[in-house]
Enzyme design. Sequence first.
Site, mmCIF file in Angstrom:
data_model
loop_
_atom_site.group_PDB
_atom_site.id
_atom_site.type_symbol
_atom_site.label_atom_id
_atom_site.label_comp_id
_atom_site.label_asym_id
_atom_site.label_seq_id
_atom_site.Cartn_x
_atom_site.Cartn_y
_atom_site.Cartn_z
ATOM 1 N N TYR A 64 0.848 -1.196 0.000
ATOM 2 C CA TYR A 64 0.000 0.000 0.000
ATOM 3 C C TYR A 64 0.884 1.246 0.000
ATOM 4 C CZ TYR A 64 -3.975 -3.070 0.801
ATOM 5 O OH TYR A 64 -4.933 -4.047 0.662
ATOM 6 N N ARG A 112 1.928 -0.919 11.183
ATOM 7 C CA ARG A 112 2.021 -2.227 10.535
ATOM 8 C C ARG A 112 2.972 -2.160 9.346
ATOM 9 N NH1 ARG A 112 -2.302 -6.693 8.118
ATOM 10 N NH2 ARG A 112 -1.525 -8.217 9.605
ATOM 11 N N GLY A 223 -6.597 -13.112 11.462
ATOM 12 C CA GLY A 223 -7.467 -12.511 10.461
ATOM 13 C C GLY A 223 -8.485 -13.479 9.908
ATOM 14 N N ARG A 224 -8.028 -14.411 9.069
ATOM 15 C CA ARG A 224 -8.960 -15.287 8.345
ATOM 16 C C ARG A 224 -9.778 -16.158 9.294
ATOM 17 N NH1 ARG A 224 -4.040 -16.189 5.182
ATOM 18 N NH2 ARG A 224 -4.074 -14.816 3.369
#
Length: 256
Positions: A64, A112, A223-224
Amino acid sequence: GENLPNPELPPIGPSGIDVNTLRQTTDPMSAAKIEEVIDAFARAAADAKRLGFDGVEIHGAHGYLIDQFFWKETNRRTDEYGGDLVGRTRFASRIIHAVRKAVGSQFPIIFRFSQWKTGHYDAKLARTPVELEDFLTPLTEAGVDIFDCSTRRFWEPEFEGSRLNLAGWTKKLTGKPAISAGSVGLNREFTNVFDGGPEAETASIEPLVERMQAGEFDLIAVGRALLADAEWAQKIHHSREKEIRQFTKEALQSLS
């Protein structure tokens, strides 16, 4: 980078290079645009504090915008925001400093970062502990309280000669609390199956617990598993690991 989810807005990047194709698709960010983005981060953090949030996390990973400044493949600037690895941290450092100024000294700032980029999983910002320390020092000095260290598999050593992962090295080098991540509860990353590799299987979290008890890192990001199982946190809290493993096994079977 890409311009989703707002296709009417042009994409921006340090050198205008698309992070996926590594081809130049737009003009490099101007000095004025850089100032505008830094100010936007600071305003967003101030708004979060005003609305009652307990802290903010700045996303500088996975290719990003901030990470595009870090990575030499997408940052080919020759001004103060380019150059060597330390020079490429200046954009992030200024954002962190602006956020700190906006929220005060008692509001936690998490940052992060990752070595890998989406589509470029072998990418490395730092290839040695010395390089990692050079990278982390400006971010720490700018005001980071906690580092969120994104890896695809938490058990993999970051550098030869030590079992420490990216979070372990980050905590050791900065003295700051560190968050680890990556395929918690699995024996390999589940996306292997999409690349023709072996399927992921459920795994005990005991190795994770042991690393945390040893003080290698302080927190683990999931997360997942949380996306797939809304009761995951409660199951962990009440030691219902067998239920988690059965749920995960069934979910993995549905993917294959």
